[in-house]
Enzyme design. Structure first.
Site, PDB file in Angstrom:
ATOM      1  N   ASP A 138       0.842  -1.199   0.000  1.00 55.07           N
ATOM      2  CA  ASP A 138       0.000   0.000   0.000  1.00 55.07           C
ATOM      3  C   ASP A 138       0.879   1.253   0.000  1.00 55.07           C
ATOM      4  O   ASP A 138       0.371   2.369  -0.099  1.00 55.07           O
ATOM      5  CB  ASP A 138      -0.999  -0.009   1.171  1.00 55.07           C
ATOM      6  CG  ASP A 138      -0.341   0.065   2.529  1.00 55.07           C
ATOM      7  OD1 ASP A 138       0.891  -0.111   2.615  1.00 55.07           O
ATOM      8  OD2 ASP A 138      -1.079   0.292   3.514  1.00 55.07           O
ATOM      9  N   SER A 139       2.224   1.061   0.068  1.00 53.51           N
ATOM     10  CA  SER A 139       3.167   2.152  -0.211  1.00 53.51           C
ATOM     11  C   SER A 139       2.933   2.718  -1.609  1.00 53.51           C
ATOM     12  O   SER A 139       3.399   3.819  -1.912  1.00 53.51           O
ATOM     13  CB  SER A 139       4.606   1.661  -0.076  1.00 53.51           C
ATOM     14  OG  SER A 139       4.794   0.464  -0.815  1.00 53.51           O
ATOM     15  N   ASP A 141      -1.051  -6.262  -0.436  1.00 51.85           N
ATOM     16  CA  ASP A 141      -1.212  -5.542   0.829  1.00 51.85           C
ATOM     17  C   ASP A 141      -2.668  -5.101   0.962  1.00 51.85           C
ATOM     18  O   ASP A 141      -3.218  -4.491   0.032  1.00 51.85           O
ATOM     19  CB  ASP A 141      -0.316  -4.291   0.790  1.00 51.85           C
ATOM     20  CG  ASP A 141       0.412  -4.023   2.086  1.00 51.85           C
ATOM     21  OD1 ASP A 141       0.230  -4.764   3.056  1.00 51.85           O
ATOM     22  OD2 ASP A 141       1.191  -3.049   2.093  1.00 51.85           O
ATOM     23  N   LYS A 171      -1.276  -9.359   2.942  1.00 49.05           N
ATOM     24  CA  LYS A 171      -0.582  -8.860   4.133  1.00 49.05           C
ATOM     25  C   LYS A 171      -1.481  -7.841   4.819  1.00 49.05           C
ATOM     26  O   LYS A 171      -2.147  -7.044   4.147  1.00 49.05           O
ATOM     27  CB  LYS A 171       0.754  -8.213   3.756  1.00 49.05           C
ATOM     28  CG  LYS A 171       1.505  -7.617   4.961  1.00 49.05           C
ATOM     29  CD  LYS A 171       2.946  -7.240   4.640  1.00 49.05           C
ATOM     30  CE  LYS A 171       3.118  -5.904   3.953  1.00 49.05           C
ATOM     31  NZ  LYS A 171       2.563  -4.761   4.723  1.00 49.05           N
ATOM     32  N   GLU A 173      -1.728  -5.266   8.623  1.00 49.73           N
ATOM     33  CA  GLU A 173      -0.971  -4.695   9.735  1.00 49.73           C
ATOM     34  C   GLU A 173      -1.671  -4.954  11.058  1.00 49.73           C
ATOM     35  O   GLU A 173      -2.881  -4.790  11.172  1.00 49.73           O
ATOM     36  CB  GLU A 173      -0.808  -3.178   9.532  1.00 49.73           C
ATOM     37  CG  GLU A 173      -0.015  -2.817   8.284  1.00 49.73           C
ATOM     38  CD  GLU A 173       0.184  -1.309   8.117  1.00 49.73           C
ATOM     39  OE1 GLU A 173      -0.228  -0.530   9.011  1.00 49.73           O
ATOM     40  OE2 GLU A 173       0.752  -0.919   7.080  1.00 49.73           O
ATOM     41  N   GLU A 218       8.889  -3.973  10.967  1.00 53.79           N
ATOM     42  CA  GLU A 218       9.329  -2.688  10.394  1.00 53.79           C
ATOM     43  C   GLU A 218       9.821  -1.746  11.478  1.00 53.79           C
ATOM     44  O   GLU A 218       9.106  -1.468  12.445  1.00 53.79           O
ATOM     45  CB  GLU A 218       8.169  -2.046   9.604  1.00 53.79           C
ATOM     46  CG  GLU A 218       8.549  -0.684   9.014  1.00 53.79           C
ATOM     47  CD  GLU A 218       7.657  -0.220   7.871  1.00 53.79           C
ATOM     48  OE1 GLU A 218       6.797  -0.998   7.415  1.00 53.79           O
ATOM     49  OE2 GLU A 218       7.834   0.935   7.433  1.00 53.79           O
TER      50      GLU A 218
END
Ligand code: KIV
Ligand code: NA
Length: 264
Positions: free
Chosen positions: A45-46, A84, A114, A116, A182
């Site tokens: 999602d970057s 993501d 993925k 978070e 991270e």
């Protein structure tokens, strides 16, 4: 050749083999990284920042990421492609999380997702695993929580390290096949790596994790400013800037196109 699978990832940890992961957002770079032997490609999602120009990952949507993820799957042959899940697509509940994850697998061909967070998103992880969707966790500096953190800063120092360790173990128990760590102190990343049977993937987590990941534009020196943990393996910013200037000069001066670029 077949694609890399979760079984290959698990076997690499047993053999103590380190491996690289890179982000990708389009077919051309996916193909380059795939042919360079990168076993896992993450459509992060970057993309919110490096593709869409937002200043955080908060605004990007499932609809924004689906076409990019599909392009990365089409551009690659061997890599496992991880999608993501963006902010808002899974925090709201198990049904929402399952529909976002199933959309990525059905509409893009991605092989895993993925998300978070640790214990707070365990029901979502368990439901996805039960549905046959491989899940990669992400702990430490989780950028979708930037507003709660009050900025991008190192996570897991002191007592927070115990919380992160508990989250990592909970993700493993829920069936996650790997976990990104991270921006955490290297000793914490090392302890988590030694405590888990599933691989850890570090980004700003030092040298002891099972794998590493970087945003490709950071790795290749395309982004102008980067965090301390980034190594720039090329200077694509200068390279591309010089190419654009040369092109512009040659068009203005009439040097390009030359006879060899011209049909007769
Ligand atoms: O979105 C992303 O690129 C990521 C990696 C940096 C882990 O989540
Ligand atoms: Na991300």
């Amino acid at each position: 050749g077949r694609r890399v699978t979760v079984r290959d990832i698990a076997a690499a940890k047993e053999r103590h083999e380190k491996w690289p992961m890179l982000t990708a957002y389009d077919a051309l770079t996916a193909r380059i990284f795939d042919e360079a032997g990168i076993p896992v490609l993450l459509v992060g999602d970057s993309a919110a920042m490096v593709v869409y120009g937002y200043d955080s990952t908060i605004p990007v949507t499932v609809d924004d990421l689906i076409p990019l993820t599909a392009a990365v799957v089409r551009g690659s042959k061997r890599a496992m492609v991880v999608a993501d899940l963006p902010f808002g697509s899974y925090q709201t509940g198990v049904p929402e999380a399952l529909s976002a994850a199933t959309r990525f697998l059905k509409e893009t061909g991605a092989h895993a997702v993925k998300l978070e967070g640790g214990r707070r998103i365990l029901p979502q992880v368990e439901a996805m695993v039960a549905a046959g969707i491989p899940v990669m966790g992400h702990l430490g500096l989780t950028p979708q929580s930037v507003n709660a953190f009050g900025g991008y800063r190192v996570q897991g120092r002191g007592q927070d390290g115990d919380e992160l360790m508990a989250d990592a173990k909970a993700l493993q128990a829920a069936g996650a096949f790997s976990v990104v760590l991270e921006c955490v102190p290297e000793d914490l990343a090392a302890r988590v790596t030694a405590s888990l049977a599933i691989p850890t993937i570090g980004i700003g987590g030092g040298n002891q994790t099972d794998a590493q990941v970087l945003v490709w534009q950071d790795m290749a020196g395309l982004t102008p400013r980067t965090a301390k943990f980034v190594k720039r393996f090329a200077d694509m910013n200068t390279l591309l800037s010089e190419a654009a200037r040369s092109y512009a000069d040659e068009v203005v001066s009439g040097v390009y196109p030359a006879p060899e670029h011209t049909y007769r």
